[in-house]
Design a protein around this motif. Structure first.
Motif, PDB file in Angstrom:
ATOM      1  N   GLN A 285      -2.042  -6.445   6.585  1.00 53.14           N
ATOM      2  CA  GLN A 285      -2.679  -5.238   6.060  1.00 53.14           C
ATOM      3  C   GLN A 285      -2.074  -3.970   6.650  1.00 53.14           C
ATOM      4  N   ASN A 286      -1.445  -4.062   7.833  1.00 57.94           N
ATOM      5  CA  ASN A 286      -0.794  -2.886   8.413  1.00 57.94           C
ATOM      6  C   ASN A 286       0.468  -2.523   7.645  1.00 57.94           C
ATOM      7  N   MET A 287       1.235  -3.566   7.240  1.00 58.60           N
ATOM      8  CA  MET A 287       2.478  -3.349   6.511  1.00 58.60           C
ATOM      9  C   MET A 287       2.265  -3.353   5.005  1.00 58.60           C
ATOM     10  N   PHE A 288       1.029  -3.692   4.576  1.00 56.15           N
ATOM     11  CA  PHE A 288       0.686  -3.749   3.156  1.00 56.15           C
ATOM     12  C   PHE A 288       1.660  -4.669   2.400  1.00 56.15           C
ATOM     13  N   LYS A 289       1.821  -5.899   2.930  1.00 56.27           N
ATOM     14  CA  LYS A 289       2.705  -6.850   2.261  1.00 56.27           C
ATOM     15  C   LYS A 289       2.273  -8.274   2.571  1.00 56.27           C
ATOM     16  N   TRP A 290       2.742  -9.211   1.738  1.00 59.58           N
ATOM     17  CA  TRP A 290       2.462 -10.636   1.894  1.00 59.58           C
ATOM     18  C   TRP A 290       3.613 -11.298   2.652  1.00 59.58           C
ATOM     19  N   ILE A 291       3.262 -12.239   3.539  1.00 57.22           N
ATOM     20  CA  ILE A 291       4.252 -12.996   4.292  1.00 57.22           C
ATOM     21  C   ILE A 291       3.979 -14.483   4.079  1.00 57.22           C
ATOM     22  N   GLU A 292       4.934 -15.213   3.507  1.00 58.79           N
ATOM     23  CA  GLU A 292       4.724 -16.636   3.264  1.00 58.79           C
ATOM     24  C   GLU A 292       4.682 -17.397   4.590  1.00 58.79           C
ATOM     25  N   THR A 293       3.797 -18.385   4.662  1.00 56.11           N
ATOM     26  CA  THR A 293       3.645 -19.188   5.867  1.00 56.11           C
ATOM     27  C   THR A 293       3.561 -20.664   5.524  1.00 56.11           C
TER      28      THR A 293
END
Length: 378
Positions: A285-293
């Motif tokens: 939410q800080n970078m306003f992006k999705w990170i695949e895990t």
């Protein structure tokens, strides 16, 4: 015979020590069994019940199923559930109200949410009293959608048996997908502002005192319904769909360890639809992006026609970590014999899929198998 050296009688432990032990129990079954041991332990059970309920984590959901013996029964008086922890099928201890037909059927906070056209109802099969709540029809919603609409997904903010000030948020399907909510005492459902044009809501959850909705492109909107004027804001961009695998995809939204996860389900729609794989994205939410895990930190996700949930796998026997337990997706009032077999356990680390229930024993599903979380009441 004299006690062996070092042997301790648990009944001699101080009240406050036993209370601390009791509050460490994760499984509701263990808490109930504790209270059934003897009169003194039952008093500790009663004294700590409110604190236990307040800090109770998500329970291991059970799977509502239709067995071979029930396949010709078109009502819900004899439905069964499959207990993952004990690897067995059990009958519901209560009769479920008769229902010949309903548009939609979902579960949230241990309650079954049914849209039967003339009204929406909440039913809790784990409670023996005060287990049915009647709500207004979606057709009473004050908007311009028309009369033909039904639930597409729904989620409760709290267990109505524990909190009378619950809120039910739903995705209504009619001329388009849109959101509405209901609060106890209101005469009708209240419409919510639409998302961006062209985006339809496909999933909704409650977390951190507000609702979150995920749209068809994987973006997330937050709905704060605590005031008289709902506050709606976009909190996540769309998930990149360029990596689509197969013919179709479906998004789920899950809260896990305080984070929001976007779960993408890829499946083939040719002939008999079946799931190909899942992808999980963590929202920064800080970078306003999705990170695949590829890791769920030892937790398991449960998705389908239920409010998506995350639990710690090590807390419950037979629950597999870093896995997604999924069920058939579709119009769950229709007896899709082939489609309903599209369920299992997806291992996020190696991409394998295995069954979580002996699916060959399912001959007809009405409605489709569904996860529901056991509840505990005061």
């Amino acid at each position: 015979m004299d006690k062996e050296v070092g042997e301790v009688n648990w009944l001699d432990l101080p009240f406050h020590v036993m209370s601390l032990i009791l509050l460490k129990l994760v499984y509701v079954k263990d808490y109930i069994r504790f209270g059934a041991v003897c009169q003194s332990w039952h008093s500790i059970y009663t004294h700590n019940r409110d604190d236990y309920i307040r800090h109770l984590p998500h329970q291991l959901p059970v799977l509502i199923v239709t067995t071979e013996a029930e396949k010709h029964i078109r009502h819900w008086q004899t439905r069964s559930y499959y207990d993952l922890s004990e690897n067995r099928v059990c009958k519901f201890p209560l009769s479920v109200p008769h229902c010949d037909y309903f548009h939609s059927f979902f579960s949230s906070e241990g309650w079954l949410i049914r849209d039967e056209g003339q009204y929406v109802s909440l039913f809790n099969p784990f409670l023996s009293v005060d287990n049915v709540i009647m709500l207004p029809s979606l057709e009473d919603e004050d908007d311009e959608m028309g009369d033909d609409k039904w639930l597409g997904k729904a989620a409760l903010s709290a267990n109505p048996a524990l909190n009378p000030n619950y809120v039910l948020m739903a995705v209504c399907f009619g001329n388009c997908w849109k959101a509405a909510f209901y609060k106890p005492g209101n005469p009708r459902w209240t419409s919510l502002l639409d998302c961006e044009e062209g985006d339809f809501i496909v999933d909704v959850i409650y977390s951190g005192y507000q609702f979150y909705a995920m749209t068809t492109d994987g973006s997330i909107w937050a709905y704060d319904l605590s005031s008289s004027i709902p506050n709606v804001s976009k909190v996540a961009p769309c998930i990149d769909q360029t990596e689509r695998i197969g013919d179709c995809l479906r998004y789920y939204l899950v809260e896990s360890l305080g984070e929001l996860l976007g779960v993408k389900r890829n499946w083939s729609s040719k002939d008999s639809p079946y799931t190909l794989n899942f992808q999980v994205f963590r929202l920064d939410q800080n970078m306003f992006k999705w990170i695949e895990t590829k890791s769920l930190s030892g937790r398991s996700l449960f998705v389908g026609n239920n409010t998506s949930m995350s639990i710690m796998a090590s807390d419950f026997p037979r629950c597999k970590p870093n896995c997604i337990y999924f069920t058939h997706e579709g119009r769950n009032h229709e007896p899709f014999e082939e489609h309903s077999h599209d369920m299992g356990v997806y291992n996020l680390e190696d991409g394998s899929i295995e069954p979580h229930y002996l699916m060959e024993s399912i001959k007809l599903n009405y409605p489709a198998p569904m996860w529901i979380e056991p509840t505990f009441t005061k």
